[in-house]
Design a protein around this motif. Structure first.
Motif, PDB file in Angstrom:
ATOM      1  N   SER A 119       0.840  -1.194   0.000  1.00 38.98           N
ATOM      2  CA  SER A 119       0.000   0.000   0.000  1.00 38.98           C
ATOM      3  C   SER A 119       0.877   1.246   0.000  1.00 38.98           C
ATOM      4  CB  SER A 119      -0.929  -0.006   1.219  1.00 38.98           C
ATOM      5  OG  SER A 119      -0.160  -0.067   2.419  1.00 38.98           O
ATOM      6  N   THR A 143       0.687   5.841   0.343  1.00 38.64           N
ATOM      7  CA  THR A 143      -0.094   7.021   0.726  1.00 38.64           C
ATOM      8  C   THR A 143       0.042   8.158  -0.282  1.00 38.64           C
ATOM      9  OG1 THR A 143       1.754   7.823   2.064  1.00 38.64           O
ATOM     10  CG2 THR A 143       0.036   6.553   3.200  1.00 38.64           C
ATOM     11  N   LYS A 144       0.998   8.033  -1.187  1.00 42.13           N
ATOM     12  CA  LYS A 144       1.184   9.041  -2.233  1.00 42.13           C
ATOM     13  C   LYS A 144       1.640   8.351  -3.505  1.00 42.13           C
ATOM     14  CE  LYS A 144       4.048  11.893   0.079  1.00 42.13           C
ATOM     15  NZ  LYS A 144       4.937  13.029   0.254  1.00 42.13           N
ATOM     16  N   LEU A 185      -1.521  11.782  -6.372  1.00 43.88           N
ATOM     17  CA  LEU A 185      -2.479  11.143  -5.472  1.00 43.88           C
ATOM     18  C   LEU A 185      -1.996  11.241  -4.031  1.00 43.88           C
ATOM     19  CD1 LEU A 185      -3.118   7.870  -7.495  1.00 43.88           C
ATOM     20  CD2 LEU A 185      -4.605   9.873  -7.360  1.00 43.88           C
ATOM     21  N   SER A 186      -2.943  11.390  -3.136  1.00 42.16           N
ATOM     22  CA  SER A 186      -2.650  11.407  -1.710  1.00 42.16           C
ATOM     23  C   SER A 186      -3.808  10.712  -1.000  1.00 42.16           C
ATOM     24  CB  SER A 186      -2.515  12.852  -1.233  1.00 42.16           C
ATOM     25  OG  SER A 186      -2.193  12.875   0.126  1.00 42.16           O
ATOM     26  N   GLY A 187      -3.496   9.814  -0.090  1.00 40.92           N
ATOM     27  CA  GLY A 187      -4.517   9.032   0.613  1.00 40.92           C
ATOM     28  C   GLY A 187      -3.992   7.631   0.824  1.00 40.92           C
ATOM     29  N   ARG A 188      -4.884   6.718   1.137  1.00 41.48           N
ATOM     30  CA  ARG A 188      -4.487   5.325   1.335  1.00 41.48           C
ATOM     31  C   ARG A 188      -4.926   4.506   0.130  1.00 41.48           C
ATOM     32  NH1 ARG A 188      -5.769   4.471   7.767  1.00 41.48           N
ATOM     33  NH2 ARG A 188      -4.199   5.965   8.478  1.00 41.48           N
ATOM     34  N   PHE A 189      -3.957   3.842  -0.486  1.00 45.88           N
ATOM     35  CA  PHE A 189      -4.212   3.065  -1.697  1.00 45.88           C
ATOM     36  C   PHE A 189      -3.546   1.708  -1.597  1.00 45.88           C
ATOM     37  CE2 PHE A 189      -4.240   7.508  -2.872  1.00 45.88           C
ATOM     38  CZ  PHE A 189      -5.363   7.624  -3.672  1.00 45.88           C
ATOM     39  N   ASP A 217      -8.468   2.686  -4.284  1.00 44.97           N
ATOM     40  CA  ASP A 217      -8.749   3.573  -3.145  1.00 44.97           C
ATOM     41  C   ASP A 217      -9.614   2.841  -2.109  1.00 44.97           C
ATOM     42  OD1 ASP A 217     -11.468   3.724  -3.918  1.00 44.97           O
ATOM     43  OD2 ASP A 217     -11.280   5.737  -4.748  1.00 44.97           O
ATOM     44  N   PRO A 218      -9.937   3.474  -0.986  1.00 39.54           N
ATOM     45  CA  PRO A 218     -10.722   2.798   0.060  1.00 39.54           C
ATOM     46  C   PRO A 218     -12.099   2.302  -0.396  1.00 39.54           C
ATOM     47  CG  PRO A 218      -9.660   4.733   0.963  1.00 39.54           C
ATOM     48  CD  PRO A 218      -9.442   4.777  -0.525  1.00 39.54           C
TER      49      PRO A 218
END
Length: 172
Positions: free
Chosen positions: A60, A62-63, A82-86, A107-108
């Motif tokens: 996974s 996060t960016k 991209l930024s977040g949890r992938f 993505d989530p």
């Protein structure tokens, strides 16, 4: 008898010959906060792999910074940050000095996005990567005037010296 390299040049295939090779396999895990793309390139450089490629990867991030499919040689600005949890659902490509790697991320909500990796792949929990090295080959890249991008050139290790002395002379 002509070599594969000679036939490739005669047929104008721009050295796009297929070749077989023995395989050496490496497995590595990267942890939280590490930049995956740079770590992969460093791994390849440290081990002096000549024809490395990604066999599989789970993990996974996060960016991520990706170039999208609609980019061209003259318009490479189609970039997605991209930024977040992938979740990494796919990571494929060649890892020679001028690496060519594509990624698909989920993505989530399970939606996926993908593209050409430009970097900034920050590991969230883990990245478990299996890397293959075709030990009898060497990968490089040459500009392809048809695509406008540096494209893969696959050489037998025995041919690598030929590149330093110039193009092969083909005779009947």
């Amino acid at each position: 008898m002509r070599s594969m390299r000679q036939w490739t040049l005669i047929l104008g295939l721009n050295r796009m010959a297929a070749a077989g090779s023995a395989l050496q396999v490496h497995a590595v895990r990267f942890g939280p906060g590490q930049e995956l793309f740079g770590c992969l390139q460093a791994f390849v450089e440290e081990r002096r792999l000549r024809a490395p490629f990604i066999i599989t990867c789970v993990g996974s991030v996060t960016k991520a910074t990706l170039r999208l499919a609609n980019a061209t040689a003259t318009n490479t600005n189609e970039v997605l940050h991209l930024s977040g949890r992938f979740e990494i659902v796919s990571l494929v490509g060649t890892l020679n000095r001028d690496a060519h790697v594509h990624i698909s991320l989920s993505d989530p909500d399970g939606r996926t996005v993908g593209g050409h990796v430009l970097g900034d792949l920050e590991v969230f929990t883990t990245a478990e990567v299996v890397i293959g090295d075709a030990v009898d080959l060497q990968f490089s890249r040459e500009m392809d005037r048809r695509t406008g991008f540096p494209e893969l050139v696959v050489l037998a290790r025995s041919e690598v010296g030929d590149l330093e002395t110039g193009p092969a002379v083909i005779s009947d």
